[in-house]
Scaffold this motif. Structure first.
Motif, PDB file in Angstrom:
ATOM      1  N   GLY A  56      -2.602   6.820   1.163  1.00  0.00           N
ATOM      2  CA  GLY A  56      -3.689   6.807   2.189  1.00  0.00           C
ATOM      3  C   GLY A  56      -2.913   6.976   3.334  1.00  0.00           C
ATOM      4  O   GLY A  56      -1.686   6.872   3.520  1.00  0.00           O
ATOM      5  N   SER A  57      -3.741   7.447   4.334  1.00  0.00           N
ATOM      6  CA  SER A  57      -3.070   7.736   5.578  1.00  0.00           C
ATOM      7  C   SER A  57      -2.845   6.381   6.403  1.00  0.00           C
ATOM      8  O   SER A  57      -3.724   5.425   6.245  1.00  0.00           O
ATOM      9  CB  SER A  57      -4.265   8.494   6.415  1.00  0.00           C
ATOM     10  OG  SER A  57      -5.347   7.926   6.721  1.00  0.00           O
ATOM     11  N   ILE A  58      -1.815   6.386   7.183  1.00  0.00           N
ATOM     12  CA  ILE A  58      -1.600   5.041   8.064  1.00  0.00           C
ATOM     13  C   ILE A  58      -2.518   5.003   9.227  1.00  0.00           C
ATOM     14  O   ILE A  58      -2.531   5.780  10.048  1.00  0.00           O
ATOM     15  CB  ILE A  58       0.080   5.045   8.306  1.00  0.00           C
ATOM     16  CG1 ILE A  58       0.493   4.971   6.975  1.00  0.00           C
ATOM     17  CG2 ILE A  58       0.273   3.728   9.096  1.00  0.00           C
ATOM     18  CD1 ILE A  58       2.025   4.971   7.333  1.00  0.00           C
ATOM     19  N   LYS A  59      -3.265   3.925   9.622  1.00  0.00           N
ATOM     20  CA  LYS A  59      -3.974   3.583  10.627  1.00  0.00           C
ATOM     21  C   LYS A  59      -3.545   2.359  11.507  1.00  0.00           C
ATOM     22  O   LYS A  59      -2.792   1.398  10.591  1.00  0.00           O
ATOM     23  CB  LYS A  59      -5.525   3.237  10.467  1.00  0.00           C
ATOM     24  CG  LYS A  59      -6.146   4.743   9.826  1.00  0.00           C
ATOM     25  CD  LYS A  59      -7.492   4.799   9.894  1.00  0.00           C
ATOM     26  CE  LYS A  59      -8.172   5.906   9.381  1.00  0.00           C
ATOM     27  NZ  LYS A  59      -8.016   7.130  10.339  1.00  0.00           N
ATOM     28  N   SER A  60      -3.586   2.355  12.684  1.00  0.00           N
ATOM     29  CA  SER A  60      -3.219   1.247  13.466  1.00  0.00           C
ATOM     30  C   SER A  60      -4.448   0.482  13.917  1.00  0.00           C
ATOM     31  O   SER A  60      -5.529   0.928  14.615  1.00  0.00           O
ATOM     32  CB  SER A  60      -2.264   1.588  14.641  1.00  0.00           C
ATOM     33  OG  SER A  60      -2.106   0.745  15.560  1.00  0.00           O
ATOM     34  N   PHE A  61      -4.225  -0.768  13.655  1.00  0.00           N
ATOM     35  CA  PHE A  61      -5.563  -1.794  14.441  1.00  0.00           C
ATOM     36  C   PHE A  61      -4.855  -2.848  15.433  1.00  0.00           C
ATOM     37  O   PHE A  61      -3.993  -3.575  15.100  1.00  0.00           O
ATOM     38  CB  PHE A  61      -5.990  -2.584  13.160  1.00  0.00           C
ATOM     39  CG  PHE A  61      -6.632  -1.614  12.161  1.00  0.00           C
ATOM     40  CD1 PHE A  61      -7.753  -1.143  12.253  1.00  0.00           C
ATOM     41  CD2 PHE A  61      -5.876  -1.200  10.920  1.00  0.00           C
ATOM     42  CE1 PHE A  61      -8.280  -0.422  11.356  1.00  0.00           C
ATOM     43  CE2 PHE A  61      -6.380  -0.519   9.963  1.00  0.00           C
ATOM     44  CZ  PHE A  61      -7.618   0.208  10.157  1.00  0.00           C
ATOM     45  N   HIS A  82      -1.778  -4.013  13.923  1.00  0.00           N
ATOM     46  CA  HIS A  82      -1.486  -4.259  12.253  1.00  0.00           C
ATOM     47  C   HIS A  82      -1.644  -2.714  11.765  1.00  0.00           C
ATOM     48  O   HIS A  82      -2.658  -1.810  11.988  1.00  0.00           O
ATOM     49  CB  HIS A  82      -2.873  -5.099  11.592  1.00  0.00           C
ATOM     50  CG  HIS A  82      -2.925  -5.210  10.097  1.00  0.00           C
ATOM     51  ND1 HIS A  82      -1.988  -5.170   9.124  1.00  0.00           N
ATOM     52  CD2 HIS A  82      -4.179  -4.649   9.444  1.00  0.00           C
ATOM     53  CE1 HIS A  82      -2.337  -4.984   8.027  1.00  0.00           C
ATOM     54  NE2 HIS A  82      -3.778  -4.939   8.169  1.00  0.00           N
ATOM     55  N   TYR A  83      -0.932  -2.315  10.797  1.00  0.00           N
ATOM     56  CA  TYR A  83      -0.727  -1.192  10.162  1.00  0.00           C
ATOM     57  C   TYR A  83      -0.924  -1.155   8.631  1.00  0.00           C
ATOM     58  O   TYR A  83      -0.554  -1.843   7.862  1.00  0.00           O
ATOM     59  CB  TYR A  83       0.720  -0.419  10.244  1.00  0.00           C
ATOM     60  CG  TYR A  83       1.154  -0.313  11.722  1.00  0.00           C
ATOM     61  CD1 TYR A  83       0.754   0.817  12.440  1.00  0.00           C
ATOM     62  CD2 TYR A  83       1.604  -1.325  12.207  1.00  0.00           C
ATOM     63  CE1 TYR A  83       1.026   0.938  13.938  1.00  0.00           C
ATOM     64  CE2 TYR A  83       2.284  -1.154  13.666  1.00  0.00           C
ATOM     65  CZ  TYR A  83       1.938  -0.123  14.368  1.00  0.00           C
ATOM     66  OH  TYR A  83       2.405   0.208  15.664  1.00  0.00           O
ATOM     67  N   ALA A  84      -2.051  -0.534   8.360  1.00  0.00           N
ATOM     68  CA  ALA A  84      -2.497  -0.238   6.826  1.00  0.00           C
ATOM     69  C   ALA A  84      -2.932   1.118   6.618  1.00  0.00           C
ATOM     70  O   ALA A  84      -3.149   2.144   7.390  1.00  0.00           O
ATOM     71  CB  ALA A  84      -3.735  -1.226   7.036  1.00  0.00           C
ATOM     72  N   ARG A  85      -3.008   1.394   5.349  1.00  0.00           N
ATOM     73  CA  ARG A  85      -3.190   2.761   4.782  1.00  0.00           C
ATOM     74  C   ARG A  85      -4.985   2.661   4.439  1.00  0.00           C
ATOM     75  O   ARG A  85      -5.378   1.898   3.880  1.00  0.00           O
ATOM     76  CB  ARG A  85      -2.645   2.935   3.484  1.00  0.00           C
ATOM     77  CG  ARG A  85      -1.129   3.221   3.799  1.00  0.00           C
ATOM     78  CD  ARG A  85      -0.406   3.629   2.509  1.00  0.00           C
ATOM     79  NE  ARG A  85       0.987   3.781   2.677  1.00  0.00           N
ATOM     80  CZ  ARG A  85       1.426   4.877   3.098  1.00  0.00           C
ATOM     81  NH1 ARG A  85       0.887   6.055   3.383  1.00  0.00           N
ATOM     82  NH2 ARG A  85       3.043   5.168   3.334  1.00  0.00           N
ATOM     83  N   ALA A  86      -5.499   3.705   4.657  1.00  0.00           N
ATOM     84  CA  ALA A  86      -6.956   3.868   4.539  1.00  0.00           C
ATOM     85  C   ALA A  86      -7.226   4.861   3.852  1.00  0.00           C
ATOM     86  O   ALA A  86      -6.485   5.890   3.795  1.00  0.00           O
ATOM     87  CB  ALA A  86      -7.601   3.958   5.877  1.00  0.00           C
ATOM     88  N   GLN A 122       0.776  -1.143  -0.028  1.00  0.00           N
ATOM     89  CA  GLN A 122       0.071  -0.150   0.008  1.00  0.00           C
ATOM     90  C   GLN A 122       0.866   1.293   0.098  1.00  0.00           C
ATOM     91  O   GLN A 122       1.842   1.434   0.890  1.00  0.00           O
ATOM     92  CB  GLN A 122      -0.893   0.013   1.154  1.00  0.00           C
ATOM     93  CG  GLN A 122      -1.795  -1.156   1.330  1.00  0.00           C
ATOM     94  CD  GLN A 122      -2.636  -1.318   2.536  1.00  0.00           C
ATOM     95  OE1 GLN A 122      -2.195  -0.723   3.819  1.00  0.00           O
ATOM     96  NE2 GLN A 122      -3.948  -1.716   2.401  1.00  0.00           N
TER      97      GLN A 122
END
Length: 338
Positions: free
Chosen positions: A320-325, A334-338, A317
């Motif tokens: 997008g902005s990085i969000k932490s789950f 878990h780090y992903a772009r939203a 990815q």
């Protein structure tokens, strides 16, 4: 007295020498005087013209070595050999022809030849043409890695070719808050290190283990081999079930856990990254924790052996902005772009 004797002998022998030879020796003597009269500090300094003069006369009249006094004869010979090397280096210089290929292309040819030991120059040449590189096959053969023996695969390639057909299983013992013992079975495929099945029970039996094998692999996805230890829990029922599914049973040698290294490594990761940080309250609680960790292990956790990818490959990815789950109550994220 000895000097006069040598002079007399030279005078007596001079009529026997040719006129050109005598003139060459006289020229060498005069030039030595010219060099000495320069009066430069330190050792006697020779210019390139001096070296060329002595070497050229030596080529025509080798007898001048007898009249050299300020230099040794082997020095003149050394100058002559150096001049010979320089001359042929100049004669062998490149006058054009085929241009050299880029350094990056040379590295690519070496990489392809190392990664594909069964490929020859024509095969690599064809692959480079498909990649858009206009290069001669002779250049490919020039920059390939030279091998002493016949091309063959190494153990890494051999194991990688057979890993998709191999799975491993093992049992994990987990204490609860009341000091009871729970047993978890893990089944892992060696190809992508993916945790294909995990389940928990209080009383493991051979029938229960055989049922877990059936649930782990549908009939059309069963591996060719199953690695396991020699625990007595793997009874005749388990071996019959493996044989019925077309899986060849491969028990390890007694007291040799290293032969089941993939399963042991997975169990170590489960303990270090999950079980060592939680208190298990019961069978349902442990099953829920292990299945949550299984999803994290397969879909999110990166592995060095997979080139920093997850068993179920994660897409890259870039926008997008990085969000932490949080995962497992915040034990992992878990780090992903939203």
């Amino acid at each position: 007295m000895i000097g006069l004797l040598f002079f007399a002998l030279a005078v007596l022998a001079s009529p026997l020498k040719s006129k050109m030879r005598l003139e060459a020796e006289n020229a060498v003597l005069r030039h030595q005087l010219i060099v000495l009269r320069r009066r430069l500090p330190g050792r006697v300094q020779f210019a390139n013209s001096d070296r060329w003069f002595f070497v050229q006369l030596y080529r025509w009249f080798p007898s001048i070595l007898q009249v050299l006094t300020i230099i040794r004869p082997e020095t003149v010979i050394c100058w002559h050999r150096s001049g010979f090397r320089y001359y042929w280096r100049w004669k062998s210089r490149s006058l054009g022809g085929r241009p050299q290929i880029a350094v990056g292309l040379r590295a690519l040819i070496r990489q392809i030849s190392v990664e594909n030991p069964l490929w020859g120059a024509p095969r690599i040449h064809g692959e480079l043409l498909k990649l858009g590189f206009e290069v001669a096959q002779s250049s490919v053969a020039k920059y390939m890695v030279k091998r002493r023996g016949p091309p063959n695969q190494g153990w890494r390639i051999f194991l990688r070719n057979h890993a998709p057909e191999i799975a491993a299983m093992d049992l994990v013992v987990v204490p609860t808050v009341g000091f009871d013992l729970l047993y978890a079975v893990v089944v892992v495929r060696l190809d992508r290190r993916d945790l294909v099945w995990i389940n928990v029970t209080r009383n493991p039996t051979a029938e229960w283990v055989a049922r877990q094998v059936t649930e782990a692999f549908p009939w059309d996805e069963a591996p060719g081999y199953m690695i396991r230890d020699r625990d007595c829990i793997y009874g005749t029922i388990v071996t019959r079930r493996l044989r019925a599914m077309g899986i060849r049973d491969k028990p390890t040698a007694p007291a040799s856990p290293w032969q089941n290294g993939f399963a042991e490594r997975l169990i170590g990761s489960i303990r270090r990254e999950c079980l060592d940080h939680v208190v298990v309250f019961g069978e349902a609680h442990l099953r829920r924790i292990l299945r949550s960790y299984s999803r994290y292990y397969n879909d999110i956790r990166t592995h060095r052996s997979l080139d920093q990818d997850a068993p179920v490959s994660r897409p890259v990815q870039r926008t997008g902005s990085i969000k932490s789950f949080p995962i497992l109550g915040g034990l992992h994220h878990h780090y992903a772009r939203a």
